[in-house]
Design a protein around this motif. Structure first.
Motif, mmCIF file in Angstrom:
data_model
loop_
_atom_site.group_PDB
_atom_site.id
_atom_site.type_symbol
_atom_site.label_atom_id
_atom_site.label_comp_id
_atom_site.label_asym_id
_atom_site.label_seq_id
_atom_site.Cartn_x
_atom_site.Cartn_y
_atom_site.Cartn_z
ATOM 1 N N HIS A 151 0.787 -0.987 0.053
ATOM 2 C CA HIS A 151 0.178 -0.411 -0.283
ATOM 3 C C HIS A 151 0.672 1.620 0.122
ATOM 4 O O HIS A 151 0.435 2.221 -0.896
ATOM 5 C CB HIS A 151 -0.756 -0.152 1.044
ATOM 6 N N ASP A 152 2.049 1.583 0.538
ATOM 7 C CA ASP A 152 3.090 2.574 0.743
ATOM 8 C C ASP A 152 3.636 2.311 -0.365
ATOM 9 O O ASP A 152 3.958 4.070 -0.878
ATOM 10 C CB ASP A 152 4.007 2.021 2.222
ATOM 11 N N LEU A 153 3.835 1.411 -1.012
ATOM 12 C CA LEU A 153 4.945 1.995 -2.697
ATOM 13 C C LEU A 153 3.457 3.011 -4.054
ATOM 14 O O LEU A 153 3.912 3.198 -4.691
ATOM 15 C CB LEU A 153 5.197 0.656 -2.853
ATOM 16 N N LEU A 154 2.577 2.061 -3.242
ATOM 17 C CA LEU A 154 0.590 2.104 -4.771
ATOM 18 C C LEU A 154 1.041 3.885 -4.452
ATOM 19 O O LEU A 154 0.591 4.178 -5.090
ATOM 20 C CB LEU A 154 -0.630 1.380 -3.978
ATOM 21 N N TYR A 155 1.005 4.060 -2.728
ATOM 22 C CA TYR A 155 0.717 5.729 -2.658
ATOM 23 C C TYR A 155 1.810 6.399 -3.362
ATOM 24 O O TYR A 155 0.969 7.364 -3.796
ATOM 25 C CB TYR A 155 0.350 5.909 -1.228
ATOM 26 N N ASP A 156 3.088 5.913 -3.318
ATOM 27 C CA ASP A 156 4.145 6.531 -4.296
ATOM 28 C C ASP A 156 3.590 6.791 -5.416
ATOM 29 O O ASP A 156 4.031 7.672 -6.142
ATOM 30 C CB ASP A 156 5.522 6.056 -4.088
ATOM 31 N N ILE A 157 3.368 5.970 -6.367
ATOM 32 C CA ILE A 157 2.742 6.266 -7.659
ATOM 33 C C ILE A 157 1.779 6.484 -7.716
ATOM 34 O O ILE A 157 1.597 7.185 -8.782
ATOM 35 C CB ILE A 157 2.350 4.256 -7.704
ATOM 36 N N LEU A 158 0.350 6.677 -6.856
ATOM 37 C CA LEU A 158 -0.622 7.079 -7.168
ATOM 38 C C LEU A 158 -0.783 9.048 -7.272
ATOM 39 O O LEU A 158 -1.485 9.739 -7.382
ATOM 40 C CB LEU A 158 -2.284 6.714 -7.018
ATOM 41 N N VAL A 159 0.320 9.447 -5.982
ATOM 42 C CA VAL A 159 -0.009 10.085 -4.860
ATOM 43 C C VAL A 159 1.205 11.227 -4.896
ATOM 44 O O VAL A 159 1.286 12.335 -5.112
ATOM 45 C CB VAL A 159 -0.472 10.356 -3.760
ATOM 46 N N ARG A 160 2.034 10.629 -3.684
ATOM 47 C CA ARG A 160 3.907 10.837 -3.547
ATOM 48 C C ARG A 160 4.235 11.185 -5.056
ATOM 49 O O ARG A 160 4.729 12.595 -5.207
ATOM 50 C CB ARG A 160 3.855 10.612 -3.273
ATOM 51 N N LYS A 161 4.720 10.434 -6.159
ATOM 52 C CA LYS A 161 5.425 11.177 -7.263
ATOM 53 C C LYS A 161 4.252 10.954 -8.563
ATOM 54 O O LYS A 161 4.916 10.344 -9.242
ATOM 55 C CB LYS A 161 5.967 9.846 -7.018
ATOM 56 N N THR B 119 6.152 4.515 -16.404
ATOM 57 C CA THR B 119 7.561 5.371 -15.443
ATOM 58 C C THR B 119 7.347 6.981 -17.324
ATOM 59 O O THR B 119 7.905 5.900 -18.098
ATOM 60 C CB THR B 119 8.401 5.233 -15.114
ATOM 61 N N ARG B 120 7.871 7.933 -16.532
ATOM 62 C CA ARG B 120 7.952 8.895 -17.211
ATOM 63 C C ARG B 120 8.968 9.512 -17.167
ATOM 64 O O ARG B 120 9.751 9.878 -18.368
ATOM 65 C CB ARG B 120 6.376 10.075 -17.363
ATOM 66 N N VAL B 121 9.434 9.109 -16.550
ATOM 67 C CA VAL B 121 10.762 9.095 -16.189
ATOM 68 C C VAL B 121 11.343 8.022 -15.171
ATOM 69 O O VAL B 121 11.003 7.460 -14.507
ATOM 70 C CB VAL B 121 10.699 10.757 -15.218
ATOM 71 N N ASP B 122 13.010 8.400 -15.206
ATOM 72 C CA ASP B 122 13.776 7.658 -14.638
ATOM 73 C C ASP B 122 13.461 8.437 -13.040
ATOM 74 O O ASP B 122 13.149 9.693 -12.134
ATOM 75 C CB ASP B 122 15.319 7.874 -14.323
ATOM 76 N N THR B 123 12.782 6.967 -11.735
ATOM 77 C CA THR B 123 12.339 7.140 -10.727
ATOM 78 C C THR B 123 12.581 6.510 -9.901
ATOM 79 O O THR B 123 13.466 5.365 -9.647
ATOM 80 C CB THR B 123 10.693 7.469 -10.976
ATOM 81 N N GLN B 124 11.941 6.077 -8.141
ATOM 82 C CA GLN B 124 12.599 5.586 -7.093
ATOM 83 C C GLN B 124 11.221 5.047 -6.510
ATOM 84 O O GLN B 124 10.012 5.765 -6.254
ATOM 85 C CB GLN B 124 13.481 6.224 -6.499
ATOM 86 N N LEU B 125 11.499 3.878 -6.257
ATOM 87 C CA LEU B 125 9.958 2.831 -6.103
ATOM 88 C C LEU B 125 10.577 2.868 -4.521
ATOM 89 O O LEU B 125 11.618 1.462 -4.968
ATOM 90 C CB LEU B 125 9.411 2.521 -7.465
ATOM 91 N N GLY B 126 10.317 2.785 -3.557
ATOM 92 C CA GLY B 126 10.714 2.493 -2.163
ATOM 93 C C GLY B 126 12.285 2.444 -2.485
ATOM 94 O O GLY B 126 13.092 3.596 -2.792
ATOM 95 N N ALA C 25 -6.253 6.951 -6.284
ATOM 96 C CA ALA C 25 -6.281 8.313 -5.308
ATOM 97 C C ALA C 25 -5.836 9.532 -6.021
ATOM 98 O O ALA C 25 -5.623 8.854 -6.905
ATOM 99 C CB ALA C 25 -5.032 7.315 -3.918
ATOM 100 N N GLY C 26 -4.748 10.635 -5.621
ATOM 101 C CA GLY C 26 -4.264 11.866 -5.657
ATOM 102 C C GLY C 26 -5.171 12.146 -6.414
ATOM 103 O O GLY C 26 -6.754 11.856 -7.027
ATOM 104 N N VAL C 27 -4.786 12.710 -7.895
ATOM 105 C CA VAL C 27 -5.130 14.061 -8.639
ATOM 106 C C VAL C 27 -5.893 12.876 -9.923
ATOM 107 O O VAL C 27 -7.025 13.705 -10.620
ATOM 108 C CB VAL C 27 -4.431 14.555 -9.439
ATOM 109 N N ARG C 28 -5.683 11.702 -9.965
ATOM 110 C CA ARG C 28 -6.345 10.612 -10.816
ATOM 111 C C ARG C 28 -7.577 10.092 -10.595
ATOM 112 O O ARG C 28 -7.716 8.545 -10.619
ATOM 113 C CB ARG C 28 -5.271 9.733 -11.734
ATOM 114 N N ASN C 29 -7.807 9.729 -9.253
ATOM 115 C CA ASN C 29 -8.557 9.106 -8.316
ATOM 116 C C ASN C 29 -10.024 9.656 -9.471
ATOM 117 O O ASN C 29 -9.977 9.644 -10.010
ATOM 118 C CB ASN C 29 -9.066 9.730 -7.004
ATOM 119 N N CYS C 30 -11.194 8.442 -9.139
ATOM 120 C CA CYS C 30 -11.828 8.404 -10.236
ATOM 121 C C CYS C 30 -12.724 9.456 -9.783
ATOM 122 O O CYS C 30 -13.375 9.912 -8.710
ATOM 123 C CB CYS C 30 -12.939 6.923 -9.756
#
Length: 450
Positions: A59-69, A332-339, A392-397
């Motif tokens: 869940h925390d990694l998913l929150y990175d994808i959908l919200v934090r990053k 991913t649209r850029v090089d990024t870090q996941l966890g 979640a985030g700006v792309r939530n339903c």
């Protein structure tokens, strides 16, 4: 700066086949495949044909994808497969176009506007439930599917959909969604290059749905009176005022997007809720007692929904156990870090909401239906990122509030009139399509004696 390469310490899922990797296992039983991969850990690597991807189950990694990053990601391959039908509708659009669409469409989903839809939701449900006979067997999923199509068309587009069009949507939409899932596991060229029966059905279904959508939008556009304050009226007004982002094609794509979203997610949620109530008579009786106390025999209104606290707990637990949107992905649209891992640009990252909702470290006994998980004192222990049936985030339903109101209003209306009982002791197995839908779900409806 040197290019980032995939972290070698992320485990590769066993069971790869030559050339196709894990594509066959995912194609054959996607839910089983995702669950088995999730058991390896929060992040795993898979191979789909020549494509290497990651699967996130934490869940925390998913929150990175959908919200934090979120800015590091764009829509992934699953969305690419449905672009033929949905184009640049709000589900698939990116960046400035998406922000413009959301700003334009959001008022149609404001809580004050949704309150005006409640009558449509309630009355549509009442018409269906009042047509039943005591002791009748009802196949729940097709019934809720047709009901949801009626509601979304009437509420958002101020029109009634012809019965033959509703039947056409029900026939075609599962074929399209299933085809999209198959094409997420196997490169679409391999499926479309050979004119198989499945490929022909997929493209025929898209064509037939598109034809239905264009005819309905054209009919609405030809109407002189556009005083309705619904989504379609807002789109037509924006086009007529010269908004460059709102063309006839864009309006068609928004219509198809809302039809698809409204007919795939809420029927699943309502069907699973009815199933769980039938499997747990004590929960059903408690929910009915709440409905009786709050409504006092009258139809449900928007003002009643906040008072139906246990009903919401039941719906929430149903959405946890069987999230309609059970898995999706990003690229991913850029090089990024996941966890702790560096992920290169252009990498497909799939995620399993079903796995997150069944994480034993968050939800003790995750396979147990327990609406009391969502009592206020227990809910505080659940991280926000561990429950996201609508994203979640700006792309939530954009239709999240619409869906919550619809599901609660329909279930409350059902519970006020009927008991639902399973017709078999055999468990109903979920089928992983675009939504996590139930297998055959006949239930017996028994009229309540109040």
């Amino acid at each position: 700066m040197a290019a980032i390469t995939a972290a070698p310490n992320v485990p590769i899922t066993p069971g790869r086949l030559p050339l196709i990797g894990h594509a066959f296992a995912m194609w054959r039983n996607p839910l089983k495949f995702f669950n088995s991969v999730s058991e390896q850990g929060p992040l795993a690597r898979i191979q789909l044909g020549p494509l290497h991807a990651y699967l996130v189950s934490n869940h925390d990694l998913l929150y990175d994808i959908l919200v934090r990053k979120a800015k590091d990601y764009e829509k992934g391959m699953q969305y690419d497969r449905v672009r033929t039908m949905l184009g640049n509708g709000i589900l698939l659009s990116e960046d400035e176009l998406h922000r413009s669409q959301r700003l334009l469409m959001q008022p149609a989903f404001h809580h004050t506007q949704i309150a005006t839809y409640l009558g449509i939701m309630r009355d549509s449900a009442t018409a269906v439930f009042d047509s039943w006979e005591d002791g009748q067997r009802v196949n729940m999923y097709p019934m809720f599917y047709e009901l949801a199509v009626r509601i979304v068309i009437k509420a958002l587009f101020s029109t009634d959909m012809a019965e033959h069009d509703i039947k056409e949507v029900y026939r075609c939409m599962p074929v399209v969604i299933s085809g999209v899932e198959r094409r997420a596991a196997v490169p679409p060229a391999l499926l479309d290059r050979v004119p198989t029966r499945g490929s022909k059905m997929f493209h025929s279904a898209i064509g037939r749905l598109t034809k239905v959508g264009r005819r309905i939008v054209s009919d609405l556009d030809s109407q002189k009176d556009r005083t309705a304050n619904d989504l379609m009226a807002r789109l037509f007004a924006a086009r007529d005022s010269g908004n460059p982002n709102v063309t006839d094609q864009q309006i068609h794509e928004e219509f198809m997007t809302m039809l698809t979203a409204g007919s795939e997610t809420t029927p699943s949620a309502m069907s699973w809720t009815a199933y769980l109530l039938g499997e747990h008579p004590d929960v059903q009786r408690k929910l009915q007692a709440e409905v009786d106390a709050v409504l006092e025999g009258r139809p449900v209104t928007a003002e009643d929904l906040p008072k139906l606290e246990y009903t919401r707990q039941v719906v929430t637990e149903s959405l946890r156990m069987y999230p309609p949107v059970w898995a999706l992905g990003r690229r991913t649209r850029v090089d990024t870090q996941l966890g702790k891992h560096r992920i290169p640009r252009g990498t497909e990252v799939l995620y399993s909401i079903y796995a997150v909702h069944h994480d034993r470290t968050i939800y003790p006994k995750p396979a147990t239906f327990d609406p009391d998980r969502w009592l206020p004192e227990r809910r505080r222990e659940i991280p926000r990122s561990a429950f996201m049936p609508f994203g979640a985030g700006v792309r939530n339903c954009i239709g999240e509030s619409f869906a919550w109101n619809e599901i609660q209003a329909v279930i409350a209306t059902l519970a006020s009139k009927w008991h639902v009982r399973p017709t078999s002791d055999k468990p109903v197995e979920p089928i992983a399509m675009g939504a996590l839908v139930p297998g055959p779900l006949p239930m017996t409806v028994v009229r309540r004696k109040i």
